[in-house]
Design an enzyme around this catalytic site. Structure first.
Site: not given
Length: 365
Positions: A32, A257
């Protein structure tokens, strides 16, 4: 270009070690979440001859598996009835989560004139999914006696397998053993399974007919003591990139940033083209490490969506554009291993690996 390189030899060896450890129990391999980030197609293609079952979370994941192999596929999650006709045609195993699911499945099976394989998920104490414990016996009996349902398995899931001494484990094991006894009275062929990786490592007696070693096959061990043979299991993958630019800072310069990282005059900074947009953990910005030619370098400044920066100091080791960068190591003790990265950002290896997305190429070597 960012590549997750997967070692087929290590993958095969991990399964072999588990196979020897669990004896006659079948292996159901959970793939999964894109095989915990390793790539469903790549992993299934290279393991379908080595395991007995595959397991996924939903129908769409199941279809990706059945496109590759005829091995049985079990869907852990709820039934999406819009996909059920295709699931039945491909013999995908459905999980019954509630007694009322049986009537709905029977009706659809009649319309399709085809029997449906099911595994009954039992809520023994995790309280997430599954048939209520007090409703289990009648659910098992109803499914077993159904003309349109093939009761292939009964299973549950341990809530606290990573903590062997947690009292919930004993409660769940006792409940499941009672369920197994009831199911086996109906048919010895019903596959009973309870244990994920940490479950059977913590208690070998609960392997039953099948185990579900997810994280263990991918190469991640629990922190509690395990036998020497299990300690031979290794991570199967390394995440690699390349240096695409080297910048020399001047006095007072910042990086990225908000300029949270301030370098020194003459400092070299390498730019790596991977960021949180690729599923790499943003929290590692200004905290994590990468390996370039066997030297660890600290990340510098905030990670962006498409890139991160690392400080090379004075670049004494002469890092160049094009040099390979190891972002995730397959050696657990390394500072850039998924294990230690997870510790840094207060999460688990599953989280580090499963969030890596399809902007990253998977390559089996």
């Amino acid at each position: 270009m960012n590549i997750l390189k997967i070692s087929k030899q290590t993958l095969t060896n991990n399964i072999k070690i588990i196979r020897e450890y669990v004896g006659n129990a079948k292996i159901c391999f959970p793939v999964k979440a894109n095989a915990y980030g390793h790539g469903i197609e790549e992993i299934v293609e290279n393991t379908h001859d080595l395991v007995d079952f595959f397991a996924v979370a939903n129908s769409l994941e199941a279809f990706r598996v059945t496109a590759i192999t005829k091995k049985p596929v079990l869907v852990f999650g709820v039934i999406y009835y819009e996909y059920l006709e295709r699931m039945v045609s491909e013999n995908i195993r459905v999980s019954i989560q509630d007694y009322d699911d049986i009537e709905k499945l029977e009706q659809i099976a009649k319309e399709l004139n085809k029997k449906i394989y099911v595994h009954i998920n039992v809520n023994t104490g995790m309280n997430r999914m599954g048939v209520c414990y007090n409703d289990v016996c009648r659910t098992i009996k109803r499914a077993y006696n159904s003309k349109w349902i093939i009761l292939e398995g009964v299973y549950s899931h341990l809530a606290c397998a990573d903590n062997r001494d947690h009292p919930t484990n004993a409660k769940q094991k006792k409940r499941f053993s009672e369920i197994v006894e009831y199911a086996k009275e109906l048919s010895q062929d019903i596959i009973c399974h309870l244990s994920n990786s940490y479950g059977f490592l913590g208690d070998k007696e609960i392997c039953y007919d099948m185990v579900r070693p997810g994280i263990l096959i991918y190469g991640f061990l629990p922190e509690f003591y395990v036998e020497r043979s299990i300690r031979e299991i290794k991570p199967i993958a390394r995440l690699l990139s390349k240096v695409v630019k080297i910048i020399e800072l001047e006095e007072g310069d910042g990086v990225g940033y908000s300029m949270i990282y301030r370098g020194f005059d003459g400092e070299k900074v390498a730019v790596i083209p991977i960021g949180y947009g690729d599923g790499f953990p943003r929290e590692l910005g200004d905290r994590g490490f990468v390996n370039i030619d066997n030297v660890m370098y600290p990340m510098a400044g905030r990670m962006s969506m498409d890139g991160l920066t690392v400080s090379l100091g004075h670049n004494e080791h002469n890092v160049k554009v094009g040099d390979v960068v190891e972002l995730i190591s397959d050696i657990p003790r390394n500072r850039n291993s998924a294990f230690l990265m997870a510790k840094q950002v207060n999460t688990i290896e599953y989280d580090i690996m499963s969030t890596l997305n399809d902007r990253i190429i998977r390559e089996v070597i």
